[in-house]
Design an enzyme around this catalytic site. Structure first.
Site, short mmCIF file in Angstrom:
data_model
loop_
_atom_site.label_atom_id
_atom_site.label_comp_id
_atom_site.label_asym_id
_atom_site.label_seq_id
_atom_site.Cartn_x
_atom_site.Cartn_y
_atom_site.Cartn_z
N HIS A 185 22.57 54.79 21.29
CA HIS A 185 22.33 53.49 21.92
C HIS A 185 21.02 52.88 21.44
O HIS A 185 21.01 52.10 20.48
CB HIS A 185 22.38 53.64 23.44
CG HIS A 185 22.36 52.36 24.20
ND1 HIS A 185 22.55 52.30 25.56
CD2 HIS A 185 22.18 51.08 23.82
CE1 HIS A 185 22.48 51.04 25.98
NE2 HIS A 185 22.25 50.28 24.93
N ASP A 224 -2.05 58.22 20.40
CA ASP A 224 -2.61 57.19 21.26
C ASP A 224 -1.58 56.62 22.22
O ASP A 224 -1.93 55.97 23.22
CB ASP A 224 -3.17 56.04 20.41
CG ASP A 224 -4.50 56.38 19.76
OD1 ASP A 224 -5.18 57.31 20.22
OD2 ASP A 224 -4.85 55.71 18.78
N HIS A 273 14.34 46.77 27.38
CA HIS A 273 15.37 47.41 26.55
C HIS A 273 15.58 46.53 25.32
O HIS A 273 15.70 45.31 25.43
CB HIS A 273 16.68 47.54 27.31
CG HIS A 273 17.83 48.01 26.45
ND1 HIS A 273 17.79 49.16 25.70
CD2 HIS A 273 19.06 47.46 26.22
CE1 HIS A 273 18.93 49.32 25.06
NE2 HIS A 273 19.71 48.29 25.35
N TYR A 302 -11.87 55.02 25.49
CA TYR A 302 -11.40 53.98 24.55
C TYR A 302 -11.42 52.61 25.23
O TYR A 302 -11.01 52.48 26.38
CB TYR A 302 -9.99 54.32 24.08
CG TYR A 302 -9.38 53.27 23.17
CD1 TYR A 302 -9.53 53.33 21.80
CD2 TYR A 302 -8.67 52.20 23.69
CE1 TYR A 302 -8.98 52.38 20.95
CE2 TYR A 302 -8.12 51.22 22.88
CZ TYR A 302 -8.28 51.32 21.51
OH TYR A 302 -7.74 50.36 20.69
N HIS A 355 17.20 46.57 20.95
CA HIS A 355 17.92 47.27 19.89
C HIS A 355 17.11 47.17 18.61
O HIS A 355 17.64 46.90 17.54
CB HIS A 355 19.33 46.69 19.72
CG HIS A 355 20.25 47.03 20.85
ND1 HIS A 355 21.20 48.03 20.77
CD2 HIS A 355 20.36 46.54 22.11
CE1 HIS A 355 21.85 48.12 21.90
NE2 HIS A 355 21.36 47.22 22.74
#
Length: 235
Positions: free
Chosen positions: A170, A119, A94, A232, A96
């Site tokens: 958020h 991709d 997580h 790939y 910001h």
């Protein structure tokens, strides 16, 4: 306990700083050991430049602290809800980060405008709904995880196919097979979020803009990297 995993999660958290995805203490990475069902996560509010591997906190999936002198990240209940719900998630991040947060604050999906996005995922990066007043005043971080689960179920998306989500007002959560892959996906999300913004800005200044990747091209790029017959990279 889980000393190697603590070292790994510690390094994953430092990668967030290295890649410019966090400032101050604004972010966290975790990883689960599926054999024991234990999660290692960054401690809450500890600066990255003073943090040590031994500061990492070990939690069980019920939210009990198993080992550690510090409090775990305040986002721990969100991480645990995702680990409980999705067996194929091994690491979570997580942040910001600026560009992804900007889309989240606008309540907008990050739409696929080109092959760089394709991709990454075969469709939009979803922006989940904002939490209600009751959800925020209750078990806020747990409810954040529940909203992510709700959004993916509503859209019929598998987390393995789209390793990222935005929470309205958020910011982003990303995941992968381990904490390093979750960090990589956070970096990719930031880049495609930036590209999408610039694409829309350029298009708004043009009378003949043509944006929005064709479905066949989107699918081709996604499948060649992530599909059953992907070619790939190196085997």
């Amino acid at each position: 306990m889980l000393e190697e995993l603590k070292e790994k999660v510690y390094k994953a958290n430092l990668q967030l700083v290295e890649y410019g995805l966090v400032v101050l203490t604004w972010g966290n990475a975790s990883e689960i050991d599926r054999d024991t069902g234990l999660v290692v996560i960054k401690p809450s509010g500890v600066p990255y430049n003073t943090m040590k591997p031994s500061d990492m906190v070990v939690m069980d999936l019920d939210g009990n602290k198993v080992e550690g002198d510090l409090n775990p990240s305040s986002d721990t209940p969100t991480h645990l809800e995702l680990y409980r719900t999705y067996d194929d998630i091994g690491g979570i991040v997580h942040t910001h980060s600026t560009w992804a947060c900007s889309w989240a604050q606008a309540g907008r999906d990050v739409l696929p405008y080109g092959t760089t996005h394709a991709d990454f995922t075969n469709g939009a990066v979803p922006c989940a709904r904002g939490l209600t007043k009751e959800e925020v005043s209750g078990e806020y971080e747990l409810n954040t995880g529940k909203v992510i689960v709700e959004e993916f179920a509503k859209r019929g998306i598998k987390p393995s196919e789209c390793p990222a989500v935005l929470i309205h007002r958020h910011g982003p959560f990303t995941w992968g097979k381990d904490s390093y892959k979750a960090v990589e996906n956070a970096l990719i999300l930031e880049q495609v979020s930036k590209m999408a913004h610039r694409t829309e800005l350029i298009a708004s200044l043009s009378d003949n803009a043509d944006i929005g990747i064709e479905d066949y091209l989107l699918d081709k790029h996604y499948q060649r990297k992530h599909g059953k017959n992907a070619y790939y990279g190196q085997k």
